[in-house]
Design a protein around this motif. Structure first.
Motif, mmCIF file in Angstrom:
data_model
loop_
_atom_site.group_PDB
_atom_site.id
_atom_site.type_symbol
_atom_site.label_atom_id
_atom_site.label_comp_id
_atom_site.label_asym_id
_atom_site.label_seq_id
_atom_site.Cartn_x
_atom_site.Cartn_y
_atom_site.Cartn_z
ATOM 1 N N PRO A 249 0.630 -1.243 -0.051
ATOM 2 C CA PRO A 249 -0.038 0.043 0.036
ATOM 3 C C PRO A 249 0.967 1.373 0.062
ATOM 4 O O PRO A 249 0.581 2.519 -0.398
ATOM 5 C CB PRO A 249 -0.928 -0.062 1.184
ATOM 6 N N ILE A 250 2.061 1.209 0.579
ATOM 7 C CA ILE A 250 3.066 2.479 0.372
ATOM 8 C C ILE A 250 3.368 2.670 -0.984
ATOM 9 O O ILE A 250 3.203 3.902 -1.523
ATOM 10 C CB ILE A 250 4.193 2.246 1.433
ATOM 11 N N GLU A 251 3.508 1.634 -1.890
ATOM 12 C CA GLU A 251 3.785 1.612 -3.431
ATOM 13 C C GLU A 251 2.803 2.392 -3.895
ATOM 14 O O GLU A 251 2.834 3.189 -4.797
ATOM 15 C CB GLU A 251 4.236 0.397 -3.857
ATOM 16 N N ALA A 252 1.551 1.854 -3.587
ATOM 17 C CA ALA A 252 0.233 2.194 -4.111
ATOM 18 C C ALA A 252 -0.278 3.609 -3.550
ATOM 19 O O ALA A 252 -1.312 4.315 -4.069
ATOM 20 C CB ALA A 252 -0.960 1.445 -4.047
ATOM 21 N N LYS A 272 6.363 -0.187 7.471
ATOM 22 C CA LYS A 272 6.845 0.819 8.259
ATOM 23 C C LYS A 272 8.237 1.510 7.885
ATOM 24 O O LYS A 272 8.299 2.584 7.673
ATOM 25 C CB LYS A 272 7.094 0.484 9.649
ATOM 26 N N LYS A 273 8.861 0.430 7.201
ATOM 27 C CA LYS A 273 10.082 0.544 6.694
ATOM 28 C C LYS A 273 10.086 1.416 5.540
ATOM 29 O O LYS A 273 10.716 2.560 5.425
ATOM 30 C CB LYS A 273 10.982 -0.804 6.594
ATOM 31 N N GLN A 274 9.056 1.025 4.736
ATOM 32 C CA GLN A 274 8.867 1.738 3.397
ATOM 33 C C GLN A 274 8.386 3.059 3.498
ATOM 34 O O GLN A 274 8.650 4.138 2.907
ATOM 35 C CB GLN A 274 7.915 0.936 2.640
ATOM 36 N N ARG A 281 8.884 1.124 -5.349
ATOM 37 C CA ARG A 281 8.186 1.775 -6.636
ATOM 38 C C ARG A 281 6.748 2.550 -5.981
ATOM 39 O O ARG A 281 6.671 2.595 -4.822
ATOM 40 C CB ARG A 281 7.477 0.384 -7.110
ATOM 41 N N LYS A 282 6.712 3.282 -6.892
ATOM 42 C CA LYS A 282 5.589 4.280 -6.777
ATOM 43 C C LYS A 282 4.452 4.590 -7.885
ATOM 44 O O LYS A 282 4.907 4.265 -8.948
ATOM 45 C CB LYS A 282 6.182 5.720 -6.348
ATOM 46 N N LEU A 283 3.193 4.681 -7.360
ATOM 47 C CA LEU A 283 2.273 4.831 -8.308
ATOM 48 C C LEU A 283 1.892 6.130 -8.684
ATOM 49 O O LEU A 283 2.016 7.103 -7.901
ATOM 50 C CB LEU A 283 0.755 4.349 -7.710
ATOM 51 N N VAL A 284 2.155 6.426 -9.797
ATOM 52 C CA VAL A 284 2.052 8.048 -10.590
ATOM 53 C C VAL A 284 0.788 7.887 -11.704
ATOM 54 O O VAL A 284 0.433 6.906 -12.161
ATOM 55 C CB VAL A 284 3.185 8.599 -10.996
ATOM 56 N N GLY A 285 0.454 9.170 -11.913
ATOM 57 C CA GLY A 285 -0.072 9.546 -13.072
ATOM 58 C C GLY A 285 0.580 10.030 -14.150
ATOM 59 O O GLY A 285 1.788 10.516 -14.046
ATOM 60 N N ILE A 286 0.220 9.432 -15.386
ATOM 61 C CA ILE A 286 0.895 9.921 -16.674
ATOM 62 C C ILE A 286 -0.075 10.346 -17.646
ATOM 63 O O ILE A 286 -1.281 9.798 -17.793
ATOM 64 C CB ILE A 286 1.499 8.577 -17.251
#
Lengths: 364, 126
Positions: A249-252, A272-274, A281-286
């Motif tokens: 969920p942190i990536e999302a 917690k570490k993330q 990875r990270k969710l972005v808009g394009i």
């Protein structure tokens, strides 16, 4: 051959001429009049969705609060009765078992709403982790039908057509009430970015509500096709696209629903570490500078390098642009930076933008 | 009920070709547009590109998904329907009038491998 399940409203979808397709183990209506028309009906007026495929699980007993907090990322300790929490169940790796809603029905009495495609897996997960907790787990997916009434006119139509008072509900709250001798649940929730409600009731009552709403002509029957375009435009995640067993969920970018200051919950160490050090990875808009449409699974590139993939993409209906949500290597996830998306044989230029392509209009 | 026009040739992948002299106009059938729903984008090749019968030459995209286009005939593209760029939804209004590419046929005999209106009607019944 595995046969798909059908919701209590299936025959009504067929009668209305819906295009039916499998989703989450169910044969579900994708569209009736057309995705664009239904999408616009929800943004400007009101639409009703059959979401009876969603799963329901009740957890109650002396340790219910403690146990839900053990398997859930949000914090429900000392929550008021009638409040709803969005959050996730995680594996110890931090990957998502599912994303879900938790309704606090009473002290040590919680109602969980889970995704159709994950029902078996979730129920198994909830049961297997409950050892040592004094809880009763009741799987109620076969009992409940569910409709989502969404759009700016939802409150008016639910009150006048169904006779269910709901103007007293604020965003992410619910109440239980008696309707024709049956206890139903109504909440001010949804998955469209518009004001709206979700109603859980027996199959018989669900059919009755559906008929009443449709008969007036004021509420458009809406399929899963526009449910997806609506949720996408406002940046709401779909399990299977933006979330999965291998996406945290942190990536999302759902960190606000992950309370790492809680004493413990499954998966806490990783997330917690993330949260503290950043996720890989990270969710972005394009936003693409072209009309070509990015779709789930297409590669995202920086120069020649593949840096991630599209999780969902559309020619946005409310804003006429080709846009995508994409999970990419965090070091490339900088707002305004150029990226490319490979669509079939060609590569198209785009820019990293915010994950919301359209503004939510919740009534809080 | 999907519209099927007499005099056109049809492929199993739901493209049609309308022959006029040494040229063929290629598009998707009414049945195909019905199945797709709202068409929002047509990924078109360029003039002078070669197409081969049975091979992909572009894609038509609905809100929900992308569907590859397969050319029913071989030849060289002499024109693409640029009007579809600004109004892809025209395909939903009249799939046969809104062809996608105009091809100079390299082997006019190829149409014999395609279906006529009656055979295509049977094909989409199944």
């Amino acid at each position: 051959m595995e046969v798909n399940k059908r919701t209590c409203l299936y025959d009504k979808h067929v009668e209305l001429g819906a295009l039916i397709s499998p989703f989450g183990g169910f044969d579900m209506p994708i569209q009736y009049s057309g995705i664009v028309e239904e999408h616009n009906a929800v943004r400007s007026r009101c639409g009703v969705f059959d979401v009876s495929h969603m799963g329901e699980v009740t957890i109650k007993g002396t340790d219910a609060e403690k146990y839900v907090n053990h398997i859930f990322t949000n914090d429900i300790a000392n929550a008021p009765i009638g409040k709803i929490y969005y959050g996730l169940m995680l594996y110890p790796t931090g990957g998502a078992v599912d994303d879900l809603l938790v309704y606090k029905r009473g002290e040590n009495d919680f109602f969980l709403v889970i995704n159709a495609g994950n029902i078996d897996k979730d129920v198994e997960w909830i049961r297997q982790n409950s050892e040592g907790y004094d809880v009763e787990i009741v799987h109620e997916s076969d009992y409940y039908g569910e409709i989502a009434v969404q759009g700016p006119e939802s409150e008016t139509h639910i009150e006048s057509i169904l006779g269910i008072p709901c103007s007293d509900l604020s965003f992410y709250t619910f109440k239980q009430l008696e309707y024709e001798g049956e206890t139903i649940i109504i909440s001010r929730t949804g998955y469209t970015g518009e004001d709206g409600f979700e109603i859980y009731a027996s199959h018989a009552l669900t059919c009755k509500f559906w008929d009443k709403l449709i008969e007036t002509g004021k509420v458009a029957p809406c399929g899963l096709g526009c449910r997806d375009t609506l949720r996408f435009e406002v940046g709401l995640p779909l399990y299977g696209d933006e979330l999965s067993e291998t996406i945290t969920p942190i990536e999302a970018c759902l960190g606000i629903f992950v309370k790492t200051d809680k004493e413990e919950f499954i998966g806490k160490d990783v997330v917690k570490k993330q949260k503290e050090e950043g996720a890989p990875r990270k969710l972005v808009g394009i936003e693409l500078h072209d009309k070509a449409i990015p779709r789930h699974g297409y590669e995202v590139l920086s120069g020649e390098d593949v840096i991630g993939h599209v999780t969902t993409g559309y020619r946005c209906i409310s804003v006429d642009k080709s846009v995508a949500l994409a999970l990419i290597d965090s070091k490339y996830a900088n707002m305004g930076d150029p990226v490319k998306v490979k669509i079939r044989k060609k590569v198209f230029d785009g820019t990293i933008v915010a994950r919301k392509f359209y503004k939510k209009s919740y009534k809080k | 009920m999907s519209k099927i026009l007499e005099g056109l040739y049809y492929a199993e992948s739901h493209e049609f070709v309308k022959i006029e002299g040494e040229y063929g106009y290629v598009g998707i059938t009414d049945y195909a547009q019905e199945q797709l729903g709202n068409v929002v984008y047509v990924d078109m090749p360029e003039v002078d590109d070669e197409v081969t019968a049975g091979e992909e030459f572009g894609a038509v995209e609905s809100v929900k998904a992308a569907s590859d286009l397969y050319s029913p005939i071989s030849g060289v593209i002499v024109e693409v329907n640029e009007a579809l760029d600004s109004d892809p939804g025209a395909i939903n209004k009249d799939a046969y009038a809104n062809w996608i590419i105009k091809v100079k046929l390299s082997d006019p005999g190829e149409v014999e491998n395609l279906m006529d209106a009656a055979a295509y009607a049977k094909c989409i019944e199944h």
